[in-house]
Design an enzyme around this catalytic site. Structure first.
Site, PDB file in Angstrom:
ATOM      1  N   ASP A 149       5.224   0.450  11.996  1.00  0.00           N
ATOM      2  CA  ASP A 149       4.025  -0.218  11.494  1.00  0.00           C
ATOM      3  C   ASP A 149       3.946  -1.688  11.890  1.00  0.00           C
ATOM      4  O   ASP A 149       2.959  -2.357  11.578  1.00  0.00           O
ATOM      5  CB  ASP A 149       3.935  -0.081   9.967  1.00  0.00           C
ATOM      6  CG  ASP A 149       3.708   1.366   9.539  1.00  0.00           C
ATOM      7  OD1 ASP A 149       3.850   1.657   8.345  1.00  0.00           O
ATOM      8  OD2 ASP A 149       3.399   2.203  10.417  1.00  0.00           O
TER       9      ASP A 149
ATOM     10  N   CYS B 192      -4.301  12.496  13.488  1.00  0.00           N
ATOM     11  CA  CYS B 192      -5.006  11.212  13.364  1.00  0.00           C
ATOM     12  C   CYS B 192      -4.799  10.433  14.648  1.00  0.00           C
ATOM     13  O   CYS B 192      -4.080  10.887  15.545  1.00  0.00           O
ATOM     14  CB  CYS B 192      -4.563  10.453  12.127  1.00  0.00           C
ATOM     15  SG  CYS B 192      -3.134   9.428  12.363  1.00  0.00           S
TER      16      CYS B 192
ATOM     17  N   LYS C 191       0.832  -1.210   0.000  1.00  0.00           N
ATOM     18  CA  LYS C 191       0.000   0.000   0.000  1.00  0.00           C
ATOM     19  C   LYS C 191       0.865   1.258   0.000  1.00  0.00           C
ATOM     20  O   LYS C 191       0.628   2.205  -0.744  1.00  0.00           O
ATOM     21  CB  LYS C 191      -0.920   0.034   1.221  1.00  0.00           C
ATOM     22  CG  LYS C 191      -1.573   1.385   1.445  1.00  0.00           C
ATOM     23  CD  LYS C 191      -2.266   1.503   2.758  1.00  0.00           C
ATOM     24  CE  LYS C 191      -1.454   1.648   3.984  1.00  0.00           C
ATOM     25  NZ  LYS C 191      -1.160   3.006   4.452  1.00  0.00           N
ATOM     26  N   ASN C 192       1.908   1.272   0.842  1.00  0.00           N
ATOM     27  CA  ASN C 192       2.708   2.486   1.007  1.00  0.00           C
ATOM     28  C   ASN C 192       3.687   2.743  -0.135  1.00  0.00           C
ATOM     29  O   ASN C 192       4.399   3.737  -0.119  1.00  0.00           O
ATOM     30  CB  ASN C 192       3.421   2.470   2.363  1.00  0.00           C
ATOM     31  CG  ASN C 192       2.415   2.665   3.484  1.00  0.00           C
ATOM     32  OD1 ASN C 192       1.271   3.046   3.246  1.00  0.00           O
ATOM     33  ND2 ASN C 192       2.835   2.401   4.704  1.00  0.00           N
TER      34      ASN C 192
ATOM     35  N   ARG D 172      -8.343  -0.629   4.955  1.00  0.00           N
ATOM     36  CA  ARG D 172      -7.586   0.425   4.284  1.00  0.00           C
ATOM     37  C   ARG D 172      -6.268  -0.084   3.727  1.00  0.00           C
ATOM     38  O   ARG D 172      -5.779   0.387   2.715  1.00  0.00           O
ATOM     39  CB  ARG D 172      -7.275   1.563   5.262  1.00  0.00           C
ATOM     40  CG  ARG D 172      -8.492   2.322   5.758  1.00  0.00           C
ATOM     41  CD  ARG D 172      -8.044   3.536   6.518  1.00  0.00           C
ATOM     42  NE  ARG D 172      -7.102   4.299   5.702  1.00  0.00           N
ATOM     43  CZ  ARG D 172      -6.517   5.405   6.136  1.00  0.00           C
ATOM     44  NH1 ARG D 172      -6.762   5.840   7.357  1.00  0.00           N
ATOM     45  NH2 ARG D 172      -5.686   6.053   5.366  1.00  0.00           N
TER      46      ARG D 172
ATOM     47  N   ARG E  28       0.908  14.468  13.493  1.00  0.00           N
ATOM     48  CA  ARG E  28       1.398  14.230  12.117  1.00  0.00           C
ATOM     49  C   ARG E  28       1.376  15.485  11.243  1.00  0.00           C
ATOM     50  O   ARG E  28       0.712  15.516  10.194  1.00  0.00           O
ATOM     51  CB  ARG E  28       0.635  13.090  11.461  1.00  0.00           C
ATOM     52  CG  ARG E  28       0.701  11.786  12.256  1.00  0.00           C
ATOM     53  CD  ARG E  28       0.007  10.660  11.580  1.00  0.00           C
ATOM     54  NE  ARG E  28       0.728  10.168  10.411  1.00  0.00           N
ATOM     55  CZ  ARG E  28       0.300   9.166   9.642  1.00  0.00           C
ATOM     56  NH1 ARG E  28      -0.867   8.595   9.914  1.00  0.00           N
ATOM     57  NH2 ARG E  28       0.988   8.744   8.622  1.00  0.00           N
TER      58      ARG E  28
HETATM   59  C1  EPZ Z   1       4.460   6.940   6.437  1.00  0.00           C
HETATM   60  O1  EPZ Z   1       3.670   7.971   7.034  1.00  0.00           O
HETATM   61  C2  EPZ Z   1       3.547   5.723   6.317  1.00  0.00           C
HETATM   62  N1  EPZ Z   1       2.404   6.063   5.494  1.00  0.00           N
HETATM   63  C3  EPZ Z   1       3.076   5.301   7.705  1.00  0.00           C
HETATM   64  O2  EPZ Z   1       2.332   4.105   7.583  1.00  0.00           O
HETATM   65  C4  EPZ Z   1       4.279   5.006   8.571  1.00  0.00           C
HETATM   66  O3  EPZ Z   1       3.863   4.737   9.885  1.00  0.00           O
HETATM   67  C5  EPZ Z   1       5.236   6.224   8.593  1.00  0.00           C
HETATM   68  O4  EPZ Z   1       5.580   6.614   7.263  1.00  0.00           O
HETATM   69  C6  EPZ Z   1       6.517   5.936   9.349  1.00  0.00           C
HETATM   70  O5  EPZ Z   1       7.166   4.829   8.838  1.00  0.00           O
HETATM   71  C7  EPZ Z   1       2.553   6.039   4.140  1.00  0.00           C
HETATM   72  O6  EPZ Z   1       3.592   5.768   3.574  1.00  0.00           O
HETATM   73  C8  EPZ Z   1       1.334   6.378   3.336  1.00  0.00           C
HETATM   74  P1  EPZ Z   1       6.489  10.327   8.478  1.00  0.00           P
HETATM   75  P2  EPZ Z   1       4.206   9.490   7.040  1.00  0.00           P
HETATM   76  O7  EPZ Z   1       6.335  11.611   7.739  1.00  0.00           O
HETATM   77  O8  EPZ Z   1       5.028   9.731   5.850  1.00  0.00           O
HETATM   78  C9  EPZ Z   1       6.876  13.649  11.892  1.00  0.00           C
HETATM   79  C10 EPZ Z   1       0.516   2.621   7.874  1.00  0.00           C
HETATM   80  O9  EPZ Z   1       0.160   2.032   8.906  1.00  0.00           O
HETATM   81  N2  EPZ Z   1       6.748  14.640  10.812  1.00  0.00           N
HETATM   82  O10 EPZ Z   1       7.636   9.477   8.132  1.00  0.00           O
HETATM   83  O11 EPZ Z   1       3.027  10.346   7.289  1.00  0.00           O
HETATM   84  C11 EPZ Z   1       5.624  12.804  12.096  1.00  0.00           C
HETATM   85  O12 EPZ Z   1       4.676  13.441  12.889  1.00  0.00           O
HETATM   86  C12 EPZ Z   1       0.944   4.101   7.975  1.00  0.00           C
HETATM   87  O13 EPZ Z   1       0.562   2.109   6.750  1.00  0.00           O
HETATM   88  C13 EPZ Z   1       6.821  15.981  11.114  1.00  0.00           C
HETATM   89  O14 EPZ Z   1       6.996  16.371  12.271  1.00  0.00           O
HETATM   90  O15 EPZ Z   1       5.129   9.477   8.340  1.00  0.00           O
HETATM   91  C14 EPZ Z   1       6.191  11.542  12.716  1.00  0.00           C
HETATM   92  O16 EPZ Z   1       6.351  11.738  14.078  1.00  0.00           O
HETATM   93  C15 EPZ Z   1       0.660   4.699   9.303  1.00  0.00           C
HETATM   94  N3  EPZ Z   1       6.681  16.884  10.101  1.00  0.00           N
HETATM   95  C16 EPZ Z   1       7.541  11.414  12.022  1.00  0.00           C
HETATM   96  O17 EPZ Z   1       7.884  12.707  11.526  1.00  0.00           O
HETATM   97  C17 EPZ Z   1       6.498  16.483   8.785  1.00  0.00           C
HETATM   98  O18 EPZ Z   1       6.376  17.337   7.891  1.00  0.00           O
HETATM   99  C18 EPZ Z   1       7.573  10.418  10.874  1.00  0.00           C
HETATM  100  O19 EPZ Z   1       6.461  10.648  10.043  1.00  0.00           O
HETATM  101  C19 EPZ Z   1       6.431  15.119   8.506  1.00  0.00           C
HETATM  102  C20 EPZ Z   1       6.561  14.207   9.534  1.00  0.00           C
END
Ligand code: EPZ
Length: 446
Positions: free
Chosen positions: A309, A117, A22-23, A401, A122
């Site tokens: 995850d 969420c 999915k990702n 999802r 996030r």
């Molecule tokens: C991706 O989410 C995945 N989703 C998530 O999978 C996964 O948990 C996550 O990466 C971490 O591996 C998809 O690929 C669609 P991040 P993403 O930006 O990109 C902070 C699942 O279960 N952050 O890597 O949204 C954030 O809050 C889902 O399939 C900022 O502060 O995660 C978090 O604490 C859930 N500012 C950390 O960084 C930003 O602009 C990592 O988030 C962006 C992120």
């Protein structure tokens, strides 16, 4: 709002095939917005987020043909709308992945700012800061991100150092950089396998991306991109989930069409807690439980370390392991919602901020539980498979999802799991709080 009814206690036996990731599918579908030519994607998982992403592309004006269930032919030659609306973004945060491609190709984009969420606030500040560094003007207006490329319409290559590793942030910026003027360098970039898969597609489309899968990615912008064909990698989190399913039920599974090298940290940790994992061939694992499971601490980190995850699924497994396991969640600030539901099933879990301590082994008993997010719902399914008696999981739309027909795959290897579809009448009853008969007469069914 469907539910799952699980009767636990059956060791799983047989073979299960892993679906596409999915990702990886979500950013690869968004990448089709970068070109007027057709992008053909194979091995897409039949999961609800893919349907939502398809709907977003069609709302923007792309055509999406499905010659077969897991193949999409996407053509974005007639994009007329440059906006990802709140209605869509609130159901799937990954809709923000339209921002980079729209801004890079059309010089403008409007995307609803995703709210928080279940697992955390996030924010997408790192995405937006990156676009500004590529010369875009970015402002927030009425809950929307409104972005415009500098005069002349093209973004300008730059060096961007992410203060925190972000997966979709890396994906959004690298897609935008493919059509920017000059070179972009992304530092402290995410290294997840899904990023490498996206880069493989982009390079097939004619992009010049180097260093995918490492913390430093270089992109030399080009004038335009072309069409391409690409097969999505297997889902490493679905693979990990089924490895745990075999181990937690004391069964034996052959897991096919997977790519073990994408989850080495998970496999290493599970072997450490005495799960027997054999490589039958490059895309097939055989998994069974060794003797007693042993508790072991884990901390979630960006790839190639233990993924967040898989944290919830690992917690379910640790309820059956001997000893105390400390689980530290370093990525998201609120990703232990599943713990309180497992406690309802009798699990011994102590929470202290981002640290959970699981004591085991404990005999879980079936109970009605509530799924709060995608991976939490997967962990409750795993807990239900080992619990005595019946477990009823509500809000399984979360699991739909990201997992393709998980209950059918589990039933095929011996699980007693049913999907309880909540009938329209029951929904109306719930909604209106009147008796079913009256409503049935209204809808002309007696
Ligand atoms: C991706 O989410 C995945 N989703 C998530 O999978 C996964 O948990 C996550 O990466 C971490 O591996 C998809 O690929 C669609 P991040 P993403 O930006 O990109 C902070 C699942 O279960 N952050 O890597 O949204 C954030 O809050 C889902 O399939 C900022 O502060 O995660 C978090 O604490 C859930 N500012 C950390 O960084 C930003 O602009 C990592 O988030 C962006 C992120």
């Amino acid at each position: 709002m469907d539910k799952f009814l699980i009767t636990g206690g059956r060791p799983l036996k047989g073979a299960v095939a892993i679906s596409g990731a999915k990702n990886s599918a979500l950013p690869c579908m968004a990448a089709a917005l970068l070109t007027a030519e057709t992008v053909i994607l194979h091995n897409l998982p039949y999961a609800r987020d893919i349907i939502t992403q398809r709907r977003l592309l069609e709302d923007l004006g792309a055509t999406v043909l499905t010659p077969e269930l897991r193949t999409h032919k996407i053509n974005a030659s007639h994009i007329e709308v440059f906006e990802a609306p709140y209605e869509l973004v609130k159901t799937m945060r990954a809709s923000v992945l339209a921002l980079g491609p729209l801004l890079a190709r059309f010089g403008k984009a409007k995307v609803s700012l995703p709210g928080g969420c279940a697992i955390g606030t996030r924010p997408i500040d790192l995405h937006l800061r990156g676009f500004e560094q590529l010369g875009a003007e970015v402002r927030l207006e009425g809950g929307n991100v409104v972005a415009r490329a500098p005069q002349g319409g093209r973004l300008i290559g730059a060096t961007i150092s992410f203060e925190k590793v972000t997966v979709t942030g890396t994906e959004n910026l690298l897609m935008a950089a493919t059509l920017a003027k000059g070179r972009t360098v992304l530092r402290n970039a995410a290294c997840e396998p899904e990023i490498s898969d996206l880069c493989e597609l982009l390079n097939r489309m004619g992009a010049r991306v180097r260093g995918a899968g490492t913390p430093t990615i270089e992109i030399d912008g080009v004038e335009a991109l072309g069409g391409a064909q690409h097969t999505i990698i297997p889902d490493r989190i679905e693979t990990g989930t089924f490895i745990v399913a075999a181990a937690i039920t004391g069964g034996e599974l052959e897991i096919k069409d997977c790519q073990p090298e994408h989850l080495t940290a998970v496999i290493a940790k599970l072997r450490e807690v005495v799960v027997v994992i054999e490589d039958l061939n490059p895309s097939t694992l055989r998994v069974k439980r060794g003797n007693a499971l042993l508790a072991s601490d884990v901390s979630t980190e960006p790839h190639p370390n233990f993924p967040t995850d898989m944290q919830a699924q690992y917690m379910a497994l640790m309820t059956q392991a001997e000893g105390h396991a400390t689980i530290t969640e370093t990525i998201f600030e609120n990703r232990f919602m599943h713990a309180s539901e497992m406690q309802r099933m009798g699990a011994q879990i102590h929470l202290n901020g981002r640290i959970a301590t699981v004591s085991g082994p404990t005999k879980l008993t079936g109970a009605p539980v509530l799924a709060s997010d995608l991976r939490a719902s997967a962990s409750l399914v795993l807990a239900g498979l080992v619990a005595q008696g019946e477990t009823m999981i509500e809000r399984v739309y979360h699991i739909d999802r990201g997992y393709e027909r998980i209950e059918a795959k589990l039933r095929a290897v011996g699980a007693d799991i049913q999907r309880i579809r909540e009938s329209v009448t029951a929904q109306l009853t719930d909604a209106a709080g009147t008796d079913a008969a009256a409503i049935a007469s209204l809808s002309g069914t007696s």
